[in-house]
Design an enzyme around this catalytic site. Structure first.
Site, mmCIF file in Angstrom:
data_model
loop_
_atom_site.group_PDB
_atom_site.id
_atom_site.type_symbol
_atom_site.label_atom_id
_atom_site.label_comp_id
_atom_site.label_asym_id
_atom_site.label_seq_id
_atom_site.Cartn_x
_atom_site.Cartn_y
_atom_site.Cartn_z
ATOM 1 N N ASP A 288 8.087 14.459 -1.172
ATOM 2 C CA ASP A 288 7.784 13.290 -0.349
ATOM 3 C C ASP A 288 6.456 13.533 0.360
ATOM 4 O OD1 ASP A 288 7.780 11.114 1.399
ATOM 5 O OD2 ASP A 288 9.934 11.242 1.781
ATOM 6 N N ARG A 290 4.931 11.171 2.306
ATOM 7 C CA ARG A 290 4.736 10.189 3.370
ATOM 8 C C ARG A 290 4.517 10.865 4.723
ATOM 9 N NH1 ARG A 290 10.033 6.619 2.377
ATOM 10 N NH2 ARG A 290 10.823 8.753 2.027
#
EC number: 3.5.4.25
Length: 356
Positions: A288, A290
């Site tokens: 991930d 983000r």
């Protein structure tokens, strides 16, 4: 400052250059060009500078080459390397058709600062995290002779959150609530804008029902069955409409922060039999990518200090709290499971810790 671009502005310019296939100079280190957009003419010029390739440790693990620099690997390039050779190392699309890409030689001598800066710039440009790099003795002079953008390597690798500016807000009646308002926030680094959908008039002195929703073109707009994003978006807004207030942050971090093109590459790898986490790793990304600090920064600017967070992801809770936003309650949001995304959701639970 005058007319001269500052460091942040040069980084934004560099990202645009890389997306067009234009090389970028890293101050005091050398020159780089993104593997994804590199053309044959510039590859020949880079090989003349004794170039090598820079990839992430995740991609190196797939290619079975040693990452002596830890988080990145530098790979020696044959003098007759062509664009196909470069693309084969950067893009895993053909890995199963052509699993033997060697022999590959990982380099270990000298500093890896240029490689790290190059990979970071490719990531922030939403390109494959791979570059062709070459050291040059006089980086500033090289850039001046060729009209190339110069960036600071440390700035390229920095993980500081870019300041967000509130640009505009306007009333926006929605199907879930006529008392809707849309706020637009723009980062100072030239990145994508982010949005806050405000339902009703939430009390700034009380925990607000909130959702951090990452943009998903395929799920939110097209109704894709491969994920649960669209149902989560609509369910979150519906819950806020029922309660009469809430904040939905729509963050432009498509594909867990890797961009739509790379997300589609991950989907293609899933069609080859890899799960969502394995696909990201084969592309060279973390599970991930983000940055949930963006959501916390927007909430603070809007006057909120505590939330009831609509999420199944413990990482969002931890990131909010680490960024100074108190999460007083986790509100589950388990919707949208179907035959096409059952394995995807199971992987999120097993490998990413989602509470499903």
């Amino acid at each position: 400052m005058g007319f001269t671009p500052d460091g942040t502005e040069r980084l934004a310019r560099a990202r645009a250059d890389l997306r067009m296939g234009v090389p970028v100079v890293v101050a005091g280190a050398g020159v780089m060009v993104a593997a994804e957009t590199l053309n044959a003419d510039r590859l020949a010029l880079m090989l003349g500078l004794d170039a090598c390739m820079a990839i992430t440790d995740w991609r190196a693990a797939t290619l079975k080459v040693a990452a002596y620099d830890g988080d990145v690997a530098r790979i020696a390039m044959p003098r007759d390397a062509d664009a196909g050779w470069v693309r084969g190392l950067a893009d895993p699309a053909g890995d199963l058709r052509n699993p033997m890409k060697g022999p590959l030689q990982g380099l270990r001598d000298g500093p890896a600062d240029l490689a790290r800066a190059a990979v970071a710039l490719c990531k922030s440009s939403r390109l494959l995290p791979a570059a062709v790099i070459a050291s040059v003795d006089d980086a500033a002079g090289f850039a001046a002779r060729h009209g190339l953008t110069v960036v600071d390597g440390a700035a390229a690798r920095a993980t500081d959150l870019s300041p967000l500016q509130s640009i505009v807000s306007a009333r926006l009646p929605l199907s879930v609530s006529e008392a809707g308002r849309l706020h637009v926030f723009r980062p100072a680094d030239g990145g994508e804008e982010h949005y806050a959908v405000e339902i009703g008039q939430p009390d700034r002195n009380a925990p607000v029902l909130a959702r951090l929703h990452s943009a998903c073109f395929t799920g939110d707009l097209l109704g894709s069955l491969k994920c649960d994003c669209g149902p989560q978006l609509r369910a979150a807004l519906g819950r806020m409409g029922q309660e009469g207030h809430g904040i939905l942050l729509y963050l432009n971090q498509e594909g867990r922060g890797i961009g739509l093109a790379n997300k589609m590459r991950a989907y293609a790898l899933q069609d080859q039999g890899f799960d969502t986490v394995e696909a990201n790793h084969r592309l060279g990304f973390h599970d991930d990518e983000r940055d949930f600090r963006i959501g916390a920064a927007i909430l603070r600017q809007m006057g909120f200090a505590a939330v009831r967070l609509l999420t199944n992801n413990p990482a969002k809770i931890a990131r909010m709290q680490a960024s100074g936003i108190a999460v007083v309650e986790r509100v589950p949001l388990a919707v949208g499971e179907n035959a096409h995304n059952h394995a995807y959701l199971a992987t999120k639970a097993a490998k990413s810790g989602h509470l499903l």
